[in-house]
Design a protein around this motif. Structure first.
Motif, PDB file in Angstrom:
ATOM      1  N   GLY A 237       0.825  -1.190   0.000  1.00 54.94           N
ATOM      2  CA  GLY A 237       0.000   0.000   0.000  1.00 54.94           C
ATOM      3  C   GLY A 237       0.860   1.240   0.000  1.00 54.94           C
ATOM      4  O   GLY A 237       2.033   1.206  -0.396  1.00 54.94           O
ATOM      5  N   VAL A 238       0.286   2.362   0.449  1.00 57.67           N
ATOM      6  CA  VAL A 238       0.987   3.647   0.488  1.00 57.67           C
ATOM      7  C   VAL A 238       1.646   3.821   1.854  1.00 57.67           C
ATOM      8  O   VAL A 238       0.990   3.636   2.887  1.00 57.67           O
ATOM      9  N   TYR A 239       2.926   4.180   1.853  1.00 55.99           N
ATOM     10  CA  TYR A 239       3.664   4.397   3.101  1.00 55.99           C
ATOM     11  C   TYR A 239       4.420   5.717   3.098  1.00 55.99           C
ATOM     12  O   TYR A 239       5.234   5.960   3.982  1.00 55.99           O
TER      13      TYR A 239
ATOM     14  N   TYR B  81      -1.606  11.665   2.172  1.00 57.99           N
ATOM     15  CA  TYR B  81      -2.451  12.032   1.034  1.00 57.99           C
ATOM     16  C   TYR B  81      -2.612  10.866   0.072  1.00 57.99           C
ATOM     17  O   TYR B  81      -1.639  10.227  -0.331  1.00 57.99           O
ATOM     18  N   THR B  82      -3.838  10.579  -0.290  1.00 57.61           N
ATOM     19  CA  THR B  82      -4.153   9.615  -1.339  1.00 57.61           C
ATOM     20  C   THR B  82      -4.847  10.360  -2.475  1.00 57.61           C
ATOM     21  O   THR B  82      -5.840  11.059  -2.232  1.00 57.61           O
ATOM     22  N   PRO B  83      -4.353  10.259  -3.703  1.00 54.12           N
ATOM     23  CA  PRO B  83      -5.020  10.928  -4.825  1.00 54.12           C
ATOM     24  C   PRO B  83      -6.495  10.551  -4.907  1.00 54.12           C
ATOM     25  O   PRO B  83      -6.875   9.415  -4.607  1.00 54.12           O
TER      26      PRO B  83
ATOM     27  N   VAL C  58      -7.722   2.904  -1.434  1.00 49.03           N
ATOM     28  CA  VAL C  58      -6.622   1.954  -1.364  1.00 49.03           C
ATOM     29  C   VAL C  58      -6.028   1.976   0.043  1.00 49.03           C
ATOM     30  O   VAL C  58      -6.205   2.933   0.800  1.00 49.03           O
ATOM     31  N   TYR C  59      -5.308   0.928   0.367  1.00 49.93           N
ATOM     32  CA  TYR C  59      -4.652   0.816   1.674  1.00 49.93           C
ATOM     33  C   TYR C  59      -3.550   1.860   1.780  1.00 49.93           C
ATOM     34  O   TYR C  59      -2.573   1.835   1.029  1.00 49.93           O
TER      35      TYR C  59
END
Length: 472
Positions: A42-44, A48-50, A56-57
């Motif tokens: 996932g994002v680390y 901020y997630t677009p 998404v995780y």
């Protein structure tokens, strides 16, 4: 379809005998992929997630209920009560998760926990808020004998960071955008209809202060009351003792059922060796750095979520943790949580014992609302990853992950009235969407409340049953 309680019981006659419904097979619980796959799960790198990828995780700031994605049920359903439980937002690492000597700076000047005292005698006798600010005095000889971690840091480890507080405020605003109009929540917190609950760990109160600002913006200048249970029996963290749960945890890691756990640690020896060259912790260290990836996961992810570089050896800057190494840690950490809370055969019983008390409290809140014995419309619990993971294990989510910062589970209670009767339904949201379980209940989207109660009863029985099972 009515699901009888017998569908959930492994054997008739036992008060607590939950059936384990295995999760789906995915990359998360694929050990070989965790060990030798590629990429992070996932994002680390940022809170901020677009917008195009929201949902998404994101370990740094998990998706939650907000107006843009929220789906309102048909008009014949009326929202009566909402209970939210979330993990705190992003923070510094715990002191136990820092290296003896860190090669990266971490300062918190001007931010940190605030404390104060109020008096029942009135505003004139209230104290002024005070703020913790760490410091080191060279005249104290113990400052050179106790590992400092981040040298000369003025942070508390842990404490919610500036970015974590901002995430909490936005989280509160997003929840208000959905539930204020549906539940007619006021601008200030009214304890008759809304409440916030925290654990004894100060970081949950720090997050609650941000949430309250977003949820009840008119309460900014007020003392916001928060509920808290004694550390002796707190169900939210949880803190209550349960010998049987502790035994199960030991069995599935180091005991008679722990072959797979021990196997994954053996197969991960090479990644441990790389990490140890940076941290300085030997293989025989007794601080828990080699019984799971918990310590390394927290250390690396906290840095990356705050845009800090990955660490290097304090004495040899050419020996560093690579992004590939960090991604492997993140994959293995998620595999570990899936194993502990969903894949292991005893995981359902473990989750039921470990988090059954909180679920029984939730059941009581739903029942009181259904019976017309409660005016409360909204309750927000601020907890920890161990809280959310245990709850996801209790619900037997179809795909388990390590709950990231700000991850939430929302319980929505609905009534549906006709000319002759009134029916009650539950919807449970994970990351803002109806949660998919492996149980016969399937996706918890407008499930008859009685069926949900039957499932809870099959997992923990009564309070007396749960208490007895913990010491059986």
């Amino acid at each position: 379809m009515t699901l009888g309680a017998s569908m959930f019981f492994a054997s008739v006659g036992l008060a607590i005998s939950p059936v384990h419904y295995p999760p789906s097979s995915t990359k998360i619980n694929d050990l070989e992929f965790a060990l030798s796959g590629s990429g992070a799960p996932g994002v680390y790198s940022s809170s901020y997630t677009p917008e195009s990828q929201y949902g998404v995780y994101n370990w740094c700031n998990m998706p939650h209920v907000r107006p843009k994605e929220y789906r309102t049920p048909p008009r014949n359903y009326s929202l009566e009560y909402v209970e939210v439980i979330q993990r705190h937002h992003k923070r510094t690492p715990y002191a136990s998760n820092t290296f003896n000597q860190e090669d990266i700076d971490w300062f918190c000047t001007g931010s940190g926990p605030t404390f104060g005292a109020t008096s029942s005698k009135g505003e004139g006798t209230n104290g002024s808020p005070v703020q913790w600010q760490g410091f080191v005095d060279s005249n104290n000889p113990w400052t050179t004998t106790v590992p400092p971690g981040f040298k000369n840091s003025d942070c508390q480890f842990p404490q919610i960071t500036d970015q974590g507080l901002e995430d909490a405020i936005l989280h509160g605003k997003d929840l208000r955008g959905v539930y204020a109009p549906l539940l007619d929540l006021p601008l200030h917190i009214d304890s008759d209809i809304a409440a916030i609950r925290v654990t004894t760990n100060v970081i949950t109160s720090q997050v609650a202060s941000g949430l309250a600002k977003g949820l009840f913006p008119a309460s900014l200048s007020e003392n916001v009351p928060v509920k808290i249970q004694s550390a002796n029996f707190d169900s939210l963290e949880p803190k209550y003792s349960c010998n049987r749960a502790s035994t199960i945890r030991s069995d599935i890691t180091t005991g008679s059922q722990g072959d797979l756990w021990k196997n994954h640690l053996n197969k991960a020896a090479s990644i441990f060796e790389k990490l140890d060259k940076v941290s300085g912790f030997p293989k025989d260290d007794t601080g828990g750095w080699h019984v799971s990836f918990d310590h390394y996961y927290d250390n690396l992810s906290a840095k990356q979520c705050h845009q800090k570089r990955l660490p290097c050896n304090l004495h040899d800057s050419s020996v560093c943790v690579s992004q590939e190494d960090a991604n492997t840690v993140y994959r293995l950490g998620n595999w570990e949580y899936s194993y502990l809370y969903r894949d292991a055969q005893a995981s359902a019983e473990y989750a039921a014992l470990r988090y059954g008390a909180w679920v029984l409290e939730l059941r009581g809140h739903l029942q009181a609302k259904m019976d017309g014995n409660s005016k409360l419309k909204y309750l927000h619990n601020v907890a920890h990853d161990g809280s959310i993971s245990s709850l996801l294990g209790f619900l037997q989510i179809d795909q388990m992950v390590w709950p990231g910062m700000g991850s939430e589970v929302v319980f929505e209670l609905y009534s549906s009235k006709s000319a002759h009767s009134s029916s009650w339904f539950i919807r449970v949201l994970w990351s803002g969407q109806p949660i998919k379980t492996s149980t016969p209940l399937g996706t918890l989207d407008m499930v008859p409340l009685e069926q949900f109660f039957q499932y809870i009863d099959s997992m923990v029985g009564s309070g007396n049953d749960l208490f007895a099972a913990c010491y059986s």
